[in-house]
Design a protein around this motif. Structure first.
Motif, mmCIF file in Angstrom:
data_model
loop_
_atom_site.group_PDB
_atom_site.id
_atom_site.type_symbol
_atom_site.label_atom_id
_atom_site.label_comp_id
_atom_site.label_asym_id
_atom_site.label_seq_id
_atom_site.Cartn_x
_atom_site.Cartn_y
_atom_site.Cartn_z
ATOM 1 N N ASN A 326 -26.931 5.737 -10.488
ATOM 2 C CA ASN A 326 -27.748 4.504 -9.917
ATOM 3 C C ASN A 326 -27.919 3.658 -11.213
ATOM 4 O O ASN A 326 -28.290 4.101 -12.455
ATOM 5 C CB ASN A 326 -29.045 4.980 -9.630
ATOM 6 N N GLY A 327 -27.777 2.440 -11.147
ATOM 7 C CA GLY A 327 -28.307 1.477 -12.383
ATOM 8 C C GLY A 327 -27.021 1.057 -13.237
ATOM 9 O O GLY A 327 -27.101 0.376 -13.877
ATOM 10 N N TYR A 328 -25.888 1.757 -12.646
ATOM 11 C CA TYR A 328 -24.791 1.504 -13.466
ATOM 12 C C TYR A 328 -23.701 0.529 -12.669
ATOM 13 O O TYR A 328 -23.659 0.922 -11.421
ATOM 14 C CB TYR A 328 -23.946 2.731 -14.027
ATOM 15 N N LYS A 329 -23.061 -0.162 -13.321
ATOM 16 C CA LYS A 329 -22.227 -1.108 -12.667
ATOM 17 C C LYS A 329 -20.883 -1.360 -13.335
ATOM 18 O O LYS A 329 -20.742 -1.991 -14.565
ATOM 19 C CB LYS A 329 -22.717 -2.513 -12.116
ATOM 20 N N LEU A 330 -19.522 -1.583 -12.783
ATOM 21 C CA LEU A 330 -18.402 -1.757 -13.587
ATOM 22 C C LEU A 330 -18.225 -3.045 -13.257
ATOM 23 O O LEU A 330 -18.219 -3.533 -12.231
ATOM 24 C CB LEU A 330 -17.341 -0.838 -12.991
ATOM 25 N N ARG A 331 -17.680 -3.581 -14.203
ATOM 26 C CA ARG A 331 -17.123 -5.232 -14.202
ATOM 27 C C ARG A 331 -16.178 -5.554 -15.251
ATOM 28 O O ARG A 331 -15.891 -4.965 -16.152
ATOM 29 C CB ARG A 331 -18.458 -6.052 -14.408
ATOM 30 N N PRO A 332 -15.151 -6.576 -15.163
ATOM 31 C CA PRO A 332 -14.306 -7.162 -16.018
ATOM 32 C C PRO A 332 -15.172 -7.438 -17.108
ATOM 33 O O PRO A 332 -16.186 -7.913 -17.239
ATOM 34 C CB PRO A 332 -13.635 -8.161 -15.291
ATOM 35 N N LEU A 333 -14.352 -7.157 -18.613
ATOM 36 C CA LEU A 333 -14.923 -7.728 -19.729
ATOM 37 C C LEU A 333 -14.943 -9.157 -19.841
ATOM 38 O O LEU A 333 -14.187 -9.784 -19.289
ATOM 39 C CB LEU A 333 -14.329 -7.217 -20.856
ATOM 40 N N LEU A 334 -15.971 -9.862 -20.389
ATOM 41 C CA LEU A 334 -15.905 -11.184 -20.767
ATOM 42 C C LEU A 334 -15.672 -11.491 -22.012
ATOM 43 O O LEU A 334 -15.941 -10.679 -22.838
ATOM 44 C CB LEU A 334 -17.102 -11.875 -20.003
ATOM 45 N N ASN A 364 -8.377 -11.719 -18.293
ATOM 46 C CA ASN A 364 -9.065 -12.424 -17.146
ATOM 47 C C ASN A 364 -8.174 -13.413 -16.670
ATOM 48 O O ASN A 364 -8.230 -13.511 -15.442
ATOM 49 C CB ASN A 364 -10.247 -13.212 -17.755
ATOM 50 N N VAL A 365 -6.903 -14.030 -17.242
ATOM 51 C CA VAL A 365 -6.110 -14.972 -16.527
ATOM 52 C C VAL A 365 -5.185 -14.249 -15.724
ATOM 53 O O VAL A 365 -4.948 -14.671 -14.574
ATOM 54 C CB VAL A 365 -5.480 -15.652 -17.810
ATOM 55 N N ASN A 366 -4.640 -12.774 -16.302
ATOM 56 C CA ASN A 366 -4.032 -12.148 -15.375
ATOM 57 C C ASN A 366 -4.623 -11.472 -14.256
ATOM 58 O O ASN A 366 -4.059 -11.364 -13.272
ATOM 59 C CB ASN A 366 -3.415 -10.922 -16.277
ATOM 60 N N SER A 367 -5.867 -11.374 -14.355
ATOM 61 C CA SER A 367 -6.377 -10.909 -13.052
ATOM 62 C C SER A 367 -6.553 -11.926 -11.842
ATOM 63 O O SER A 367 -6.633 -11.347 -10.841
ATOM 64 C CB SER A 367 -8.075 -10.428 -13.528
ATOM 65 N N THR A 368 -6.594 -13.027 -12.356
ATOM 66 C CA THR A 368 -6.441 -13.928 -11.240
ATOM 67 C C THR A 368 -5.164 -13.960 -10.275
ATOM 68 O O THR A 368 -5.138 -14.632 -9.359
ATOM 69 C CB THR A 368 -6.736 -15.398 -11.877
ATOM 70 N N ARG A 369 -4.036 -13.524 -11.073
ATOM 71 C CA ARG A 369 -2.960 -13.317 -10.492
ATOM 72 C C ARG A 369 -2.788 -12.017 -9.753
ATOM 73 O O ARG A 369 -2.109 -11.983 -8.605
ATOM 74 C CB ARG A 369 -1.615 -13.712 -11.332
ATOM 75 N N THR A 370 -3.361 -11.188 -9.999
ATOM 76 C CA THR A 370 -3.040 -9.688 -9.575
ATOM 77 C C THR A 370 -4.239 -9.309 -8.809
ATOM 78 O O THR A 370 -3.995 -8.341 -7.888
ATOM 79 C CB THR A 370 -2.658 -8.782 -10.841
#
Length: 474
Positions: A326-334, A364-370
């Motif tokens: 609880n309280g932890y969240k995975l996200r893409p790096l910015l 981040n650019v590649n993630s928009t495609r895949t």
């Protein structure tokens, strides 16, 4: 305050002040003139130059699609713009013009060769000139606007009705397939009604058309609520109309595919941005009930619509809630996380920060495609506490969890998520671990990785990097 008596010098002083104010406004880039951008077929109002008023822009934009790099859509665009028999004219309200990131009109210009955009609240001489030119070319002017007198395109004799109503234009087309000028109004319903009312040439010289309602949900509703369930975005409406006007055209099918693919990608990246932005700035949530309704609407759309990458992303989010504490969240790096990653890397150098920042942007650019990110971070109460990255050579590395958050299996989750992302993209999964790093070796072994070559062991600074590959045997 100094009081000045009205006298012979007062008009002169007033005139000087007017000249100073006028020059000041024009030197700062303000003007009320309308200008035309011939390259992208857009007419807009001049606005202050951001480079003058606010300094250099901090966002990097793609030179091809003119969108922020993390939201680049070039992968879904044709190599050359597609030319159709139908010309498209979009009348865009100024408020919609300012919504560049989520507006669908720029996508039309990126795909369609004969797409022209006028921005304003009313249109008179210029609109009449365009319609007159289209009629001289043998085109039938059509206005996509529902109403009791609008022709329903699904009717069996719809095309005959349009040709009969515009016999002169159709006759000039040398009796070949009918050609059209499709005019679309881009704005809210209130804005669109006012634009049509204030532009009499639309109803006087164009044939209003409409298509029947649809039970399919608009995928655009995931980021911007539509007034009703049967309503579509400007791009979706344009695609459906073009298919009805040119039902047997292969180029229309090709253009429709590029348009819808780019729309899906735009929605996917926008959802990712909104989620990350609200996690980092929870104080911005002012209406929790409205946000909850939006999340529910997005969930319904994702469950019934095939949006590439988004459904898998949503399902992955459900798994994260079950696995992470609880309280932890995975996200893409910015891009803004680059300093955190660099500060935690024991092998950082003077150039490592730039390398890390570029790699995050590329991911981040590649993630928009895949739809999958391999540069990931874990947040706790809005603060980044762990990370993993894919290096420029393709290997997984910089796996780190802050000391206060260890022994919660966060490292396992980061490594597992990055490995799955590479597998989904059919990319090789490998890493290099320094000889003697027993903690990393134990973790990678537990997660199904194997050392490919051991070789001669070194000591001290001569310790070698060993190649590890994922085999799934853990």
């Amino acid at each position: 305050m100094v009081m000045m008596a009205a006298g012979p010098t007062f008009p002169i002083v007033l005139l000087v002040l007017c000249v100073v104010i006028y020059n000041s406004c024009h030197c700062n880039g303000f003007s009320t003139n309308t200008i035309r951008l011939a390259d992208d077929h857009t007419t807009i109002r001049k606005r202050p130059d951001r480079s003058i008023t606010q300094g250099d822009s901090y966002r990097n934009y793609c030179k091809s699609c003119n969108r922020p790099l993390p939201q680049c859509l070039c992968e879904h665009l044709p190599e050359e713009k597609i030319g159709l028999e139908t010309k498209v004219l979009v009348l865009q309200h100024p408020v919609e013009f300012r919504r560049k990131t989520i507006s669908t009109v720029p996508l039309l210009k990126l795909v369609l060769d004969q797409c022209h955009v006028l921005v304003g609240r009313s249109f008179d001489v210029e609109l009449e000139t365009i319609i007159h030119k289209a009629c001289n070319e043998g085109r039938i002017p059509l206005l996509l606007f529902p109403g009791p007198n609008a022709t329903v395109l699904e009717d069996t004799n719809a095309m005959e009705q349009l040709q009969a109503a515009n016999y002169k234009s159709y006759a000039q087309a040398e009796q070949g397939p009918a050609k059209y000028l499709l005019i679309i109004v881009d704005g809210t319903w209130t804005q669109a009604k006012r634009m049509v009312r204030n532009s009499p040439a639309l109803m006087q010289k164009c044939n209003p058309i409409q298509f029947t309602g649809t039970d399919d949900l608009s995928i655009y509703d995931a980021i911007r609520k539509q007034p009703d369930t049967h309503c579509l975005s400007t791009l979706e409406s344009c695609v459906r109309t073009l298919k009805l006007l040119e039902p047997e055209s292969a180029r229309t099918d090709e253009a429709s595919k590029h348009l819808l693919d780019s729309l899906r990608s735009m929605i996917f990246t926008q959802l990712k941005y909104e989620e990350t932005h609200l996690q980092k700035n929870p104080d911005l949530i002012r209406n929790s009930s409205k946000l909850k309704a939006k999340k529910e609407r997005q969930k319904n759309i994702l469950s019934t619509t095939n949006i590439s990458g988004i459904e898998d992303h949503a399902n992955a989010g459900d798994d994260e809630i079950e696995i992470l504490p609880n309280g932890y969240k995975l996200r893409p790096l910015l891009e803004s996380d680059a300093e955190f990653v660099d500060s935690r890397w024991p092998y950082r150098s003077k150039k490592s920060l730039v390398m890390i920042r570029k790699q995050i942007i590329a991911d981040n650019v590649n993630s928009t495609r895949t739809g999958y990110s391999s540069c990931l971070g874990i947040e706790h109460r809005g603060k980044l506490v762990g990370c993993v990255m894919r290096h420029t050579n393709g290997s997984i590395g910089i796996l780190h969890v802050d000391e206060d958050h260890r022994r919660r299996r966060l490292g396992e989750f980061l490594l597992s998520s990055a490995t799955k992302a590479l597998q989904q993209k059919n990319d090789p999964t490998y890493a290099f671990i320094l000889e003697g790093n027993t903690a990393s070796e134990a973790l990678f072994t537990k997660m199904g990785w194997e050392k490919i070559y051991s070789g001669k062991k070194g000591t001290g600074k001569r310790r070698a990097k060993r190649l590890w590959e994922y085999t799934g045997s853990g």
